[in-house]
Each structure stands twice: as structure tokens, then as C-alpha cells.
Design a protein around this motif. Structure first.
Motif, short mmCIF file in Angstrom:
data_model
loop_
_atom_site.label_atom_id
_atom_site.label_comp_id
_atom_site.label_asym_id
_atom_site.label_seq_id
_atom_site.Cartn_x
_atom_site.Cartn_y
_atom_site.Cartn_z
N LYS A 1 1.98 -3.78 7.32
CA LYS A 1 2.70 -2.62 7.83
C LYS A 1 1.71 -1.74 8.57
O LYS A 1 0.50 -1.71 8.26
CB LYS A 1 3.41 -1.86 6.71
CG LYS A 1 2.53 -1.20 5.68
CD LYS A 1 3.44 -0.49 4.68
CE LYS A 1 2.64 0.04 3.53
NZ LYS A 1 3.49 0.60 2.48
N VAL B 1 0.85 -1.19 0.00
CA VAL B 1 0.00 0.00 0.00
C VAL B 1 0.88 1.24 0.00
O VAL B 1 1.86 1.33 0.77
CB VAL B 1 -0.92 -0.03 1.25
CG1 VAL B 1 -1.44 1.33 1.57
CG2 VAL B 1 -2.05 -1.00 1.02
N ALA B 2 0.53 2.22 -0.85
CA ALA B 2 1.27 3.48 -0.87
C ALA B 2 0.85 4.31 0.33
O ALA B 2 -0.33 4.46 0.62
CB ALA B 2 0.97 4.23 -2.16
N VAL B 3 1.83 4.85 1.04
CA VAL B 3 1.53 5.63 2.26
C VAL B 3 1.05 7.01 1.85
O VAL B 3 1.78 7.75 1.19
CB VAL B 3 2.79 5.73 3.14
CG1 VAL B 3 2.47 6.51 4.39
CG2 VAL B 3 3.32 4.35 3.48
N LEU C 1 0.43 1.79 9.76
CA LEU C 1 0.43 3.19 9.38
C LEU C 1 -0.27 3.98 10.46
O LEU C 1 -1.25 3.51 11.05
CB LEU C 1 -0.30 3.40 8.04
CG LEU C 1 0.27 2.66 6.85
CD1 LEU C 1 -0.58 2.86 5.63
CD2 LEU C 1 1.68 3.11 6.57
N ARG C 2 0.23 5.19 10.69
CA ARG C 2 -0.33 6.05 11.73
C ARG C 2 -0.62 7.39 11.10
O ARG C 2 0.22 7.98 10.42
CB ARG C 2 0.70 6.18 12.84
CG ARG C 2 0.22 6.97 14.02
CD ARG C 2 1.28 7.01 15.12
NE ARG C 2 1.01 8.15 15.97
CZ ARG C 2 1.54 9.35 15.82
NH1 ARG C 2 2.39 9.58 14.83
NH2 ARG C 2 1.24 10.33 16.64
N MET C 3 -1.85 7.86 11.38
CA MET C 3 -2.22 9.14 10.81
C MET C 3 -1.57 10.23 11.63
O MET C 3 -1.52 10.14 12.86
CB MET C 3 -3.74 9.29 10.85
CG MET C 3 -4.23 10.42 10.00
SD MET C 3 -6.00 10.28 9.73
CE MET C 3 -6.33 11.83 8.97
N VAL C 4 -1.12 11.26 10.96
CA VAL C 4 -0.50 12.37 11.66
C VAL C 4 -1.57 13.04 12.49
O VAL C 4 -2.52 13.62 11.97
CB VAL C 4 0.10 13.37 10.67
CG1 VAL C 4 0.63 14.59 11.40
CG2 VAL C 4 1.22 12.72 9.89
N TRP D 1 -0.32 10.28 6.35
CA TRP D 1 -0.04 9.09 7.14
C TRP D 1 1.46 8.87 7.13
O TRP D 1 2.17 9.36 6.27
CB TRP D 1 -0.74 7.85 6.56
CG TRP D 1 -2.22 7.89 6.70
CD1 TRP D 1 -3.08 8.68 6.00
CD2 TRP D 1 -3.02 7.12 7.58
NE1 TRP D 1 -4.36 8.44 6.39
CE2 TRP D 1 -4.37 7.48 7.35
CE3 TRP D 1 -2.76 6.15 8.53
CZ2 TRP D 1 -5.42 6.91 8.05
CZ3 TRP D 1 -3.81 5.58 9.21
CH2 TRP D 1 -5.13 5.96 8.97
#
Lengths: 211, 757
Positions: free
Chosen positions: B576, A161-163, B578-581, A167
Motif C-alpha cells: 500500500k 502496516v498501521a497508518v 502511503l503519503r505524508m501530509v 500519513w
């Protein structure tokens, strides 16, 4: 979108993604209200899923959750989302106190072939209603959060998945050591199955330490 | 009963001596020799010719037989001597008379015996008739037995066939089960090996993780200890700072006192200065008057010398006053400089005292620093010992890598568990098959037992029949012999028939015996097979139990894994995080820090003002406090500046993105969208969207929609209430419930209008 012109029982991938992302938005609001992350007066009452739900009036939180939902529905339509975690942490120490775990199982056949499934909307709403009730009643067994808390959202996705811009990849999954876990109900749109689980810091350790 | 009667007859027959031979009158019968010598014969040499010796039985014995004595002299009369002839004639007459009497007695006896024998014959005939009847019954029984034998044979054959079929089926099932069990065993062994390998790797990884955790624990403990030490040091420094602050306050008080005293002195000096200035002004005034007078007097020139002298005196006084004023000023400046020097001296003294106080602490700090350096070196050595770790930052990465390895191993364990579940399913199936075979084996056993019992019964029957046959044979033979003696030919044919029938039955009986032996062999084989099957079943049951134990262990491991999965563990190969800002937390933090910094700023400002006041009064007394507070203030200001910059950056980025998004939406869908947040009278927030097509002819051509909790509704206005638009709203929105279709249709229509116009 669940087609309203045709039979109500047909569920498409997009409709299922919308249902799941909307559910997460309302669930996040309910958790923030019930766990007193934000004060009561910052929430407004609305009707959803046949229940009186509370939505935050804080513009920052509102925009945060709406952006989050948009991204989650995009990942759900692509079939790349595995789990969404809402983490409640202490503001002062940064210690993770609670972890609300929403794991998602996607029917890959629907994603690959674009077929649709059939399930009654009422049944899906009933299942979501049960989960919302359980979230509201979770305050009976969850430990009290006496200190000021903040929340954060983690998304477990596929590695390809592209970040997105807003995010960032995190190596820290914000786990709790030796947690107590409570499994709540799950709901299934026949395309996405969402299992809910809350893990919280074991309150007995604190009492043992105090003793 | 027939057997008993036959036996009785037999007993009767056997109890008696063999039938006496029929008595031939006056015939010599050589039976039991009993010599009755009437007169002892002279001892003479017997002739070589065999002389018939006739003996008569003793009187009263049953075994009487007529014996005629023959004088051996009669056989050889020529040999006798004439001298004894008369005596011999008397003797022979008497003897003959006696012999006659005896003969007659014997005859009577023989007649009696004949009668007895006749009666016996009659009895025997009766018995023979009975034996015939019994023979017939036996024949019937034999036929019945033969029929039963044939039926039993048939049943045995059928049972044998069934048993063979069942044995074959059980053989086949056993073979299949054995094959399955062999396959399962091979699979089990493979999976056990895999599981052992996985367990060993997991154990090794766990050991490594434990070691690392222990090391981390040590490191964390040491870090905590150091933190405590630093906290203690900080507390000590705080105490020192407080002590220094108290000293500074004391110094400030001293300085204040000095400042007051200096102020008093300054006031005195000012007064003196004012006096001097007043005096100086008076002198100047006097000087000006004198000069005027001098100028006026210069015209008169009466006494120029006195005025000159006065002027000179005044000038001299003026000069003196000026010099005094200069001296006073010099004194004042010297006094100021002295005070400054004194203050500097005091500051330096205080500094020296502080340094002297902190010198032992320096030594302690040096010792602590040495200890910390030693500990750091020890940690570095520990980090070097950890494989794959070169610095402190690599430790968590290494731990995460090990955790991932553990998770991978646990995944493999999960796969193994899935295989084991499949194995369990197969085992359950084999158990069911085993139970079925057990029941079938039990049934076969029961059948075999029944067959054995029947065989035993048949054997007993056969043995009884053979015994009866033998007895019949013996009886028949005796009867035959008796009949032969008595001349009964009538029953011989029947006996012969019996014998022939018996002879005919013998091969059947032999065949039956052979079949019985064969079945016995088959039964023993089947029992052996059943025993072996039982042994195999027991071994399989043991294997099943061990597998069940392993499955319980694996279930507990699966439960632990599921708890870990629910906990949030993941594999970096597939997932993976991921964390939102989270601008909320940042904003909140920034706000709080800003508020805290602002409050601190206010306090420091107040302090600064107070210090500046003291400074203005006393000079450089508060330099130290100013420097400390100014440093803090500068730091806080820097933090505020960075946070404010960050906020502005976020705002600009968001604004840029929003504007790009809006432009893209407008160009893609042909509508300019304006979003407003409103609140209904009931307090529920509602978002209103106003859409204006890029092909609109007027600014009034606007569509308004309200969005609330997932539902979008069109709002009526002047444009939508027109006939054309209202028709489209009715069709697309109300009937077909599709707003995108309505807007698309509207854009196409407005585009057509534009192009046509």
C-alpha cells in the motif's frame, strides 16, 4: 546502532535502519538542491560520507524530512518498508516530472531472528558516496525544470502496516506515463539493500508536440 | 611368389594332357581308337564275340600308341576260305613288317616319351620340392594368420565388450535423457499451457485496458473539447463583461456628467436656497424689527392700522416666502426624485439592452446545454456499458483494478519465467549431455568403422586363404593323382598332413566367419541405434532452438516487466502506498494564495474607494460594480479564512503532539529535554539539547549535548566539570562511547541520592 566499542564490521538491524534513513535524508536534500526545488541560498554545506553535502536551512523542510526519517527508520526496523519515492511535481499543473525511486530489499532472517551481519563501514560509505555523486551528476542528463516545482514523498509498505497520524493512504502512485528511466548504483548493508532509480518525463515527447 | 609358382606349376600341369599312361610294350591299350586299316578287310559278317580291336596311331602324332592289328580272320581261321590263304599270308608278312617298322617307330617314340616323362618327373619332383617349401611357408603363414586371427579375435572380443559397454552406457544415458526430455516436455507443455492461459488473460486484460483507455481517451478528448468550449465561452463572457464594463464606464461617464450637471444644479439650488434663506432671514429680521416696532408702536397707538397692515403685509410676504421656500424644497425633492427615476430608467434601459443582447446567446447556451446533456447521456450509456462501473468516479478505480490484474498476471508471467529459467538450466545440461553422447557416438562410429575395415580385411584374408586352400587342394589332388600314377608315395603323407591341417583350419575359419557375421549384425544394429539416436538428437536440438526462441521472448517480456517495476507499479495485495501530509506544499500554496488574495484585496479596495467616491457624488451609479467586486472579495476572504484555520489546526496538532512526546520522553527516560537551534561561527547549524534529570537536586544540574549531522557530543559546563560527573563522562562517553549508559547511570545515582535523602 553500529557498535563502535566492538569491531566496526558488525551491523545490527537498528544500525542498518539508521544508516538507510540517514542516507535518504541526505539524498532528498541533495535532490532538492540539484533540481532547484528550493533556492540555493536556503542550503548549508556540511561534510558527510566524505563529501560536501548540502542540507536545507528551511525549518519546514527540515522538520518534514526529520519526521520522515524517523518514520522510515521505524518501518525499516520492522521490515515493512518496500520502497520510498521522492516525487517532483509542477506547482502550477501538478504534473509529475520526476520520480526518484529507492527500492529496499530486507533480509527477513535478521528481522525475525534478530541476528546481525558483518560488513565494513568504509565499504558502505563508499557505496553511498558513489550514489551521492551520481545524484549530483544527474543534472547532465535530466531535463531542465523551468517551472516552479514542489516535492512529495510516497512510501510503499506492507498492507498490514498501521497508518500513522501524519500519513495517509493514497491510491495515486503518481506515476509518469512513458518515462525515461536511469538506474543508479545501489548500496547494501547486508541487512537492507537499497536500489536507486530515477524516472523522468520523456523530453522528446514535448519537443515532438511542439513541432 | 609361392602362389605364383604354384600357379605356374598348376598351369604347366593343366596345360598338358593327362599324363600318358606308361607304355606297355606289345600290350594292347585301349586309348584313343584310331583305325588304320592296311588292307581293307572283306566285308564279312562280324562275329558276335567282341573282338579286340587294336589300332595304331597315325605317324607323326603325339598321341601315338602301339596298335597291333589283328586280322579278324586270325580270330576265326576256321572261317576263312582256302582260296585266299596264300594271298593272305603275303599280306600278313608285309603287314607285319610294316607293323614292326611302325612298332619300332612307336617304340622309339615311346622311349622318347619316356625320357620326356622322366624329365618331366624330375621337373615335377623339383616342383614338388618347391611346393613342399611353399607348403611350409604357407604353413608358417597359416600359423601367423592363425595367431593374427586369435589376436584379432581377442581384439574383437575386447572391442565387442567395449562396444557393448558403451552401447549399454549410451542406452542408459539415452533412456535417462529420454525420461528427462519426456519430463521436460510434460513440464514445458504444462508451462506453455499456463503461459498461454496467462497470455490469454493478459491479452484479455490488455484488450480491456486498451478499450478503457480508448474510452478514457475519448472522454478526455471530449472533456478537452468541452474545456475549450467553456474556455471559449469564458472568453466570450469576458468579452461580454468587458463590453459591459465599457458600457458601465460609459454609463459612469454619463452619470458623472449628470452628476456634474446635478451638482451644478444643486449649487444653483443651494445658492437659491441661500438667497432664499438670506431673504428669509432678512424677512425674519424685518419681521422681528416690525414686531418690535409693533410692540413699540402698540404703546403709541397712533396708527395701528398701518403697522398692522405692514405686519400683515410682511406676514403675508413671509408666508409667501415660506410657501416659496416650501415649493423650492418640494421642487428640489421632486428634482432629486426625478433624477433618481431617470437614473433608474437608464439602468433599466441598459439592463434591457443587455438582456436583449444576451437573448440570442441564451438560445445558443440552451442549444449547448442540450448538446452537453446529450453527450452526458452518451457518456452515462458508455459508463453503463463498462462492466463494474456505475459512475464516472468508478472508472479510475476500475482502471486501477484492471491494472492490478494485469500486474498480477505479469507476476504470474514472472513466475513462469523463473520456471522457464530453471528449464533452460536443465536444457543446457541436457544439451551438454547430448554433446557428450554425440561425441561418444562419433567415437563409437569410428570404432565400428575401424572394426568393419578390420573385418573386411579379415574377410579378404580369409577369402584369399580359402582360395589358396582350394587351389592347394586342387594342386594336391592333381599331384596325388599323378603320384598315384607315377607311384610317388613319399609326398602323399605330406599332402595328407596338409589336407588334415586344412581340414582342421576349416572349422576355425567357419567360426571366424560366423563371428564376423555376428559382428556385422551387431555393427548394423549399432548403426541403426546410432541413426535413431541422431534422429532423437536432431529433434531435441529443434526443441532446444524453439525453447531458446521462447526464452528470448520471455527475456524481452521480463525486461518490460522490470521496467514497469522500476516505473513504480505495485500490487495492492502486497503493498500500500502511503503519503505524508505535506504541510510544506499546503503552506506554500496558502502563502501564495494569501499573497495573491491580498494583492487582489488591495486592488479591489482601491477600486471600492474610487467607486465609493463616485457613489458619494452620483448616488447609486456604481451598484453593479460593487456587487461584483464584493462577491469576489467575499470569496477570497472565505478562502483566506479557511486556509488560516487549517494552518492554525496544523500548528495546534503539532504542538499537542510535541508536548505529548516531550512529556512521555521525560517520564520514560527521566530527563526534561529542551532543544535549541544554534549556528556556529562557520555557519553550520547545530542543535543543542539540554537535559535536566527529574531527580536533580538543583537547577544547575544540567547536561548539554550538541547534535550535528548524526553525531552527538557532550558540552562541558559547570556541572559536568565536577569530579564525579567528569569521571563518569570519561568512562561512559569517551572510553565506551555510550551516552545512554552515562545518562542511565546518572539517573540511577540521582535517584539513589534522592531516596536516601
Amino acid at each position: 546502532m553500529a557498535s563502535k566499542t566492538a569491531a566496526k564490521d558488525i551491523i545490527t538491524l537498528r544500525g542498518s535502519a539508521a544508516i538507510v534513513s540517514e542516507f535518504f535524508g541526505y539524498a532528498a536534500n541533495s535532490i532538492l538542491y540539484n533540481r532547484a526545488v528550493y533556492p540555493e541560498e536556503s542550503f548549508a554545506r556540511v561534510k558527510k560520507y566524505g563529501l560536501p553535502m548540502l542540507l536545507t536551512k528551511d525549518e519546514g523542510v527540515k522538520s518534514f524530512i526529520s519526521n520522515l526519517n524517523a518514520q522510515l527508520s521505524e518501518w525499516l526496523e520492522a521490515g515493512k518498508l518496500q520502497r520510498v519515492v521522492l516525487v517532483i511535481m509542477s506547482m502550477n499543473t501538478g504534473e509529475v516530472l520526476e520520480r526518484w525511486n529507492f527500492s529496499i530489499e530486507t533480509d527477513n532472517e535478521v528481522v525475525e531472528k534478530g541476528v546481525s551481519r558483518e560488513k565494513s563501514d568504509k565499504e558502505i560509505m563508499r557505496e553511498i558516496q558513489a550514489i551521492m555523486r551520481q545524484i549530483a551528476s544527474s543534472i547532465t542528463y535530466l531535463p531542465c525544470l523551468d517551472e516552479q516545482c514542489v516535492f512529495d514523498v510516497l512510501a510503499y509498505t506492507d498492507t498490514d502496516v498501521a497508518v500513522p497520524f501524519t500519513w495517509m493512504e493514497s491510491s495515486d502512485a503518481k506515476l509518469i506515463a512513458n518515462p525515461q528511466m536511469v538506474k543508479l548504483h545501489s548500496f547494501d548493508t547486508k541487512i537492507h539493500k537499497v536500489n536507486t532509480l530515477v524516472s523522468y518525463k520523456n523530453d522528446e515527447e514535448e519537443s515532438d508536440d511542439e513541432e | 611368389m609361392s602362389g605364383c609358382s604354384f600357379l605356374d606349376l598348376r598351369a604347366l600341369v593343366l596345360s598338358r594332357q593327362p599324363l600318358p599312361t606308361p607304355v606297355k610294350p606289345l600290350l594292347s591299350v585301349k586309348t584313343e581308337p584310331r583305325m588304320i586299316l592296311r588292307t581293307p578287310a572283306p566285308k564279312r559278317a562280324r562275329p558276335i564275340e567282341p573282338a579286340p580291336i587294336i589300332e595304331s596311331p597315325p605317324v607323326g602324332s603325339d598321341h601315338r600308341q602301339l596298335a597291333i592289328y589283328e586280322d579278324p580272320s586270325s580270330a576265326g581261321p576256321a572261317r576263312r576260305e582256302p582260296s585266299q590263304q596264300s594271298e593272305h599270308m603275303l599280306c600278313t608278312y608285309q603287314c607285319r613288317q610294316m607293323v614292326k617298322a611302325d612298332f619300332l617307330d612307336a617304340l622309339s617314340n615311346a622311349e622318347k616319351q619316356v625320357q620326356d616323362y622322366q624329365s618331366k618327373l624330375a621337373e615335377l619332383n623339383d616342383n614338388f620340392g618347391k611346393a613342399d617349401e611353399e607348403r611350409k611357408t604357407f604353413r608358417e603363414k597359416l600359423s601367423y594368420v592363425e595367431q593374427e586371427l586369435a589376436a584379432a579375435k581377442g581384439r574383437e572380443q575386447a572391442l565387442h565388450d567395449q562396444l557393448l559397454k558403451e552401447v549399454n552406457d549410451s542406452h542408459e544415458r539415452l533412456k535417462k535423457e529420454l525420461e528427462l526430455s519426456a519430463k521436460l516436455q510434460a513440464k514445458l507443455e504444462n508451462e506453455q499451457n499456463l503461459r498461454k492461459k496467462a497470455e490469454s488473460t493478459a491479452a484479455a486484460a490488455e484488450d480491456k485496458a486498451k478499450e478503457l483507455e480508448a474510452k478514457l481517451g475519448h472522454i478526455s478528448k471530449s472533456i478537452e473539447k468541452e474545456k475549450k468550449r467553456f474556455n471559449n465561452e469564458l472568453a466570450q463572457l469576458n468579452r461580454d463583461s468587458k463590453f459591459s464594463i465599457t458600457k458601465i464606464t460609459v454609463d459612469l461617464e454619463k452619470m458623472e456628467f449628470r452628476a456634474k450637471s446635478s451638482e451644478q444644479e444643486v449649487e444653483l439650488l443651494r445658492k437659491q436656497q441661500e438667497d432664499l434663506q438670506s431673504k428669509f432671514s432678512e424677512c425674519l429680521h424685518q419681521k422681528s424689527e416690525l414686531e418690535k416696532r409693533l410692540t413699540s408702536l402698540s404703546f403709541e397707538d397712533d396708527s395701528p392700522k398701518e403697522s398692522d397692515i405692514l405686519v400683515k403685509h410682511l406676514q403675508e410676504e413671509l408666508r409667501n416666502y415660506e410657501s416659496e421656500v416650501r415649493e423650492a424644497r418640494k421642487l428640489k425633492s421632486a428634482h432629486d426624485s426625478i433624477e433618481l427615476m431617470k437614473e433608474k430608467l437608464l439602468e433599466e434601459k441598459s439592463r434591457r439592452e443587455r438582456v436583449e443582447l444576451q437573448l440570442p446567446k441564451l438560445q445558443e447556451y440552451e442549444l449547448k446545454i442540450n448538446k452537453l446533456e446529450d453527450e452526458l447521456s452518451a457518456w452515462k450509456l458508455m459508463i453503463q456499458d463498462i462492466p463494474g462501473v456505475s459512475c464516472c468516479d468508478d472508472v479510475p478505480l476500475r482502471i486501477s483494478a484492471l491494472q492490478k490484474e494485469v500486474i498480477d498476471n505479469l507476476k504470474k508471467l514472472g513466475e513462469v519465467n523463473a520456471h522457464l529459467k530453471q528449464m533452460q538450466v536443465v536444457l543446457d545440461k541436457t544439451q551438454l549431455d547430448k554433446q557428450k553422447t554425440e561425441t561418444e557416438a562419433a567415437l563409437a562410429k569410428e570404432k565400428a568403422d575401424r572394426l568393419e575395415a578390420e573385418v573386411k580385411r579379415m574377410n579378404l584374408m580369409l577369402s584369399a586363404v580359402s582360395e589358396e586352400r582350394n587351389m592347394l587342394k586342387i594342386a594336391i589332388e592333381d599331384f596325388k593323382s599323378k603320384n598315384e600314377q607315377a607311384g610317388g608315395h613319399a609326398s602323399s603323407s605330406a599332402l595328407q598332413e596338409l589336407e588334415s591341417s586344412l581340414l582342421k583350419r576349416e572349422p576355425y575359419i567357419k567360426e571366424l566367419e560366423g563371428d564376423l557375421f555376428a559382428q556385422k549384425d551387431i555393427n548394423t544394429r549399432q548403426q541403426d541405434e546410432i541413426k535413431s539416436l541422431h534422429d532423437r538428437l536432431n529433434s531435441e536440438a529443434r526443441k532446444v532452438k524453439s525453447l531458446e526462441r521462447e526464452s528470448d521472448r520471455l527475456r524481452s517480456e521480463i525486461f518490460l516487466l522490470e521496467s514497469k517495476l522500476g516505473h513504480g507499479d505495485f500490487s495492492a495485495a502486497n503493498t500500500k502506498v502511503l503519503r505524508m501530509v505535506n504541510t510544506l506544499a499546503v503552506g506554500n500554496d496558502a502563502k501564495q494564495t494569501i499573497e495573491a488574495l491580498q494583492s487582489e484585496l488591495q486592488r479591489t479596495k482601491e477600486k471600492l474607494q474610487a467607486l465609493e467616491e463616485y457613489k458619494s457624488q452620483s448616488g447609486n451609479s456604481g451598484k453593479l460594480v460593487d456587487s461584483y467586486m464584493s462577491g469576489k472579495v467575499a470569496q477570497l476572504k472565505e478562502q483566506i479564512a479557511t486556509l488560516e484555520k487549517r494552518e492554525e489546526r496544523y500548528k495546534t496538532v503539532f504542538a499537542d503532539r510535541i508536548s505529548v512526546f516531550r512529556r512521555a520522553c521525560c517520564e520514560l527516560f527521566g530527563y526534561k529535554i529542551v532543544m535549541d537551534e544554534r549556528q556556529r561561527p562557520n555557519g553550520i547549524p547545530v542543535t543543542r539539547f539540554t537535559l535536566q534529570s527529574i531527580y536533580a537536586m538543583n537547577d544547575d544540574e544540567k547536561l548539554e549535548f550538541e547534535y550535528e549531522s548524526g553525531n552527538t557530543n557532550i558540552v562541558e559546563n559547570g556541572y559536568t566539570s565536577t569530579s564525579e560527573i567528569s569521571q563518569q563522562v570519561d568512562i561512559f562517553v569517551r572510553k565506551m562511547n555510550s551516552i545512554p549508559a552515562f545518562t542511565a547511570n546518572l539517573t540511577v545515582e540521582s535517584f539513589n541520592r534522592r531516596t536516601l535523602s
